[in-house]
Design a protein around this motif. Structure first.
Motif, PDB file in Angstrom:
ATOM      1  N   GLN A   1      46.975  45.915   4.494  1.00 31.77           N
ATOM      2  CA  GLN A   1      48.436  45.805   4.378  1.00 31.77           C
ATOM      3  C   GLN A   1      49.106  45.780   5.752  1.00 31.77           C
ATOM      4  N   HIS A   2      48.618  46.632   6.645  1.00 31.01           N
ATOM      5  CA  HIS A   2      49.276  46.743   7.953  1.00 31.01           C
ATOM      6  C   HIS A   2      48.311  47.351   8.949  1.00 31.01           C
TER       7      HIS A   2
ATOM      8  N   ASN B   1      55.279  54.329   4.469  1.00 35.10           N
ATOM      9  CA  ASN B   1      55.160  52.960   3.955  1.00 35.10           C
ATOM     10  C   ASN B   1      54.522  53.007   2.582  1.00 35.10           C
ATOM     11  N   ARG B   2      55.062  52.233   1.666  1.00 33.61           N
ATOM     12  CA  ARG B   2      54.519  52.224   0.300  1.00 33.61           C
ATOM     13  C   ARG B   2      54.154  50.804  -0.108  1.00 33.61           C
ATOM     14  N   TYR B   3      53.024  50.706  -0.785  1.00 37.00           N
ATOM     15  CA  TYR B   3      52.537  49.435  -1.316  1.00 37.00           C
ATOM     16  C   TYR B   3      52.108  49.709  -2.756  1.00 37.00           C
TER      17      TYR B   3
ATOM     18  N   HIS C   1      46.824  50.565   7.212  1.00 40.11           N
ATOM     19  CA  HIS C   1      47.163  50.693   5.799  1.00 40.11           C
ATOM     20  C   HIS C   1      46.384  49.664   4.981  1.00 40.11           C
TER      21      HIS C   1
END
Length: 643
Positions: free
Chosen positions: A328-329, A537-539, A395
């Protein structure tokens, strides 16, 4: 390589398969050629055709796949292309570890005797089974019991065939506490051979390096060892008429006695630490030599210390299980350069093969990036690197980041006590532990809940005065709002909070004060007035909280779980995507705890799924040849207590 080519004003062409279609090297190239099959990185004809189609005039083989394949080097030359590598005969001579050791012994380089797997005796144990071709730990097995040798040889042959297209393996005496020390050589076509510097690569898992450094702590403390190593490396290079960049690898004991292991006729993964301590660009020198250029009479003197940590998508706490999935990151905020030397400045260099949105596939090596430090002292180089990894935001897939930091901060490592038995000597479970403790996770969960509340408030469809009221705020006393998370250890964290006229209220922790909160940033102050920032941070249900305390990954639990979503007791869940290559039992068979039941192949390595307890194999949902996804229920073991 592309970064160097750009600095030299050279155009670049990338080849890629479907899993790598969005890889950074593809985006960085001036042109790209798609290879139709996932294993086409091993397809000589396809690669030559790609080079011709793109109008390339030279081929750089990198440090994987066909980089040490003599037939590929010959095909490149036969196609009229420049091979940015050593002479074909040198690649061929060193391509077989069996034959190369014989050649080095004849040249006077000390070697460990080769053992025939068919004739190994109990007195010769333990032995190391090794693939004759390739490297990277594939096709390597340590064998302590003679009865286990045939099955381990067969497993090594399968891995070697899958990774290198050659199933040939051999055995040699295993030194459990050796030092893996290697010498970087560079030679031109005019007779100059450099021993550029040595590296120590003793911190390994599964016989694959994960932390490398220059100079070697062992060589630094053993008088006269460096001169002997360099002489042996130059002797090895001269014996095969070597040109270009190469690495001569040795296994050394604590007294500085060393033995030839192999010669890698390519650039090494860990070459940046040599670049940092010498100021050289080894890729630039490869191109220079391939173009007929001359080296200076002597290489530049090394200065300072550099350490490289390989960031892998894997879980060290679960037998180094490789991980696959979406990144993600990724951000290393302290990195000063990418794919370029720091110029003798203390700092961090990042050589990364991924970016935000990259997908780690099951088809290739799980290495994500290399984080490299440089400093005037070794202790500072270790501390700078540990700090950079701690502050990194990673992430998505699970990585070995926590292990790397714990090793770099371990007193034995800082003392230079680094050998190939480091993980056997020191408690692997302790080294693999999270950087954060229970209190850090609790505070991160609170920050996650408050950030989530701020996110909900900012996205709520309200207007007027009600839009500024915190979620859950009541004029009169009321119940607490609740959010529940699970950490990576499986522990639940229930966060209860409410907002009052005087601010945030947490039951049982009135001293914690909310300084500020937004959807992705929370600042909390403790009773002493010390405030700390948490970035959130949310995914989906995955929540990542980064702070100076360390990284925390949480999974938000739904308020109302779906019926039947729990995994049945005794189920064997696929820890990664992979291909089922073997089964160890059938439905109805009695099994014992730890018994291998299913073999998965992923990332060119074999991984076993074992029985969680004594019992009976009640369900088996896969067969050989099946491709499975992570989280799939493969089988179920029923214990007497379940009946």
């Amino acid at each position: 390589m592309f970064a160097t080519c750009r600095r030299l004003g050279l155009g670049t062409v990338a080849v890629d398969t479907d899993p790598d279609a969005d890889a950074p090297h593809v985006a960085e190239a001036d042109a790209r050629v798609r290879l139709p099959k996932v294993n086409d990185y091993l397809n000589t004809e396809a690669l030559i055709a790609a080079a011709r189609a793109a109008g390339a005039d030279a081929v750089h083989p990198g440090y994987g796949f066909l980089s040490e394949n003599a037939e590929f080097a010959k095909a490149v030359a036969d196609a009229g292309l420049t091979w940015i590598g050593p002479p074909i005969d040198a690649v061929r001579a060193m391509g077989s570890k069996i034959e190369s050791k014989k050649m080095m012994a004849a040249a006077g380089v000390p070697v460990l005797d080769e053992l025939d797997p068919e004739s190994v005796t109990t007195a010769q144990l333990p032995v190391l089974v090794k693939a004759s071709s390739g490297g990277g730990g594939r096709g390597m097995r340590v064998v302590h019991e003679l009865d286990a040798l045939p099955s381990e040889v067969a497993a090594a042959q399968r891995e070697a065939q899958s990774a290198f297209g050659d199933p040939t393996v051999f055995c040699e005496r295993y030194l459990p506490t050796g030092h893996h020390v290697e010498v970087q050589v560079m030679a031109d076509t005019h007779g100059t051979v450099w021993a550029v510097g040595e590296r120590e690569c003793s911190i390994q898992r599964r016989h694959q390096k994960i932390i490398e450094e220059a100079p070697s702590p062992l060589v630094e403390r053993v008088p006269g060892m460096r001169a002997k190593l360099f002489e042996a490396a130059r002797l090895a290079a001269g014996a095969i008429g070597y040109t270009g960049a190469g690495t001569v690898e040795f296994l050394a004991d604590n007294d500085g006695e060393f033995y030839f292991l192999e010669m890698n006729t390519r650039l090494q993964v860990e070459h940046p630490v040599t670049e940092e301590t010498t100021g050289l660009d080894l890729v630039e020198l490869q191109i220079h030599v391939a173009d007929g250029g001359r080296l200076d009479a002597e290489p530049p003197a090394a200065q300072g210390y550099s350490i490289e940590a390989r960031l892998y998508a894997e879980d060290p706490a679960k037998d180094w299980q490789p991980q696959a999935g979406l990144v993600q990151h990724i951000d290393v905020p302290t990195a000063r350069t990418k794919f370029a030397t720091l110029g003798a400045r203390t700092g961090i260099r990042l050589d990364s093969g991924i970016v935000d949105g990259s997908v780690v596939s099951i088809h290739y090596d799980p290495m994500l990036a290399k984080v490299i430090s440089y400093a005037p002292t070794r202790h500072q180089a270790a501390m700078v690197l540990a700090d950079a990894l701690t502050r990194s935001r990673i992430h998505g897939v699970r990585t070995n980041r926590d292990l790397l930091v714990n090793v770099l901060r371990h007193q034995a490592f800082l003392d230079g006590a680094t050998d190939t038995a480091f993980f056997a000597t020191h408690d692997l479970a302790e080294l693999a532990r999270p950087l954060v403790d229970a209190e850090d996770i609790r505070l991160s969960a609170i920050a996650a809940a408050l950030a989530d509340a701020a996110h909900n408030r900012s996205t709520a469809k309200t207007s007027g005065v009600f839009g500024s009221i915190p979620s859950g705020w009541r004029n009169l006393a009321s119940g607490y709002q609740v959010k529940t998370y699970v950490d990576d250890s499986g522990d639940e964290h229930r966060v209860e909070y409410r907002f009052t006229r005087t601010g945030l209220m947490l039951p049982g922790d009135e001293s914690l004060q909310l300084v500020s909160a937004s959807a992705d940033d929370v600042v909390l102050a403790d009773g002493s007035g010390v405030a700390r920032r948490y970035t959130v941070n949310r995914y989906g249900q995955d929540v990542y909280v980064d702070s100076a305390r360390g990284p925390v990954h949480l999974t938000a639990l739904p308020r109302f779980p779906e019926p039947g979503s729990a995994v049945e007791k005794g189920s064997l869940v696929a820890p990664m995507p992979g291909n089922v290559i073997r089964l160890g039992a059938a439905i109805g068979d009695a099994v014992t705890a730890g018994q291998p039941l299913i073999w998965l192949e992923a990332m060119k390595m074999e991984h076993t799924i074992t029985a969680p307890a004594d019992g009976m194999l009640a369900e088996l949902n896969v067969d050989t040849g099946h491709q499975v996804e992570v989280g799939a229920i493969l089988a179920r073991v029923e214990t007497p207590e379940d009946s």
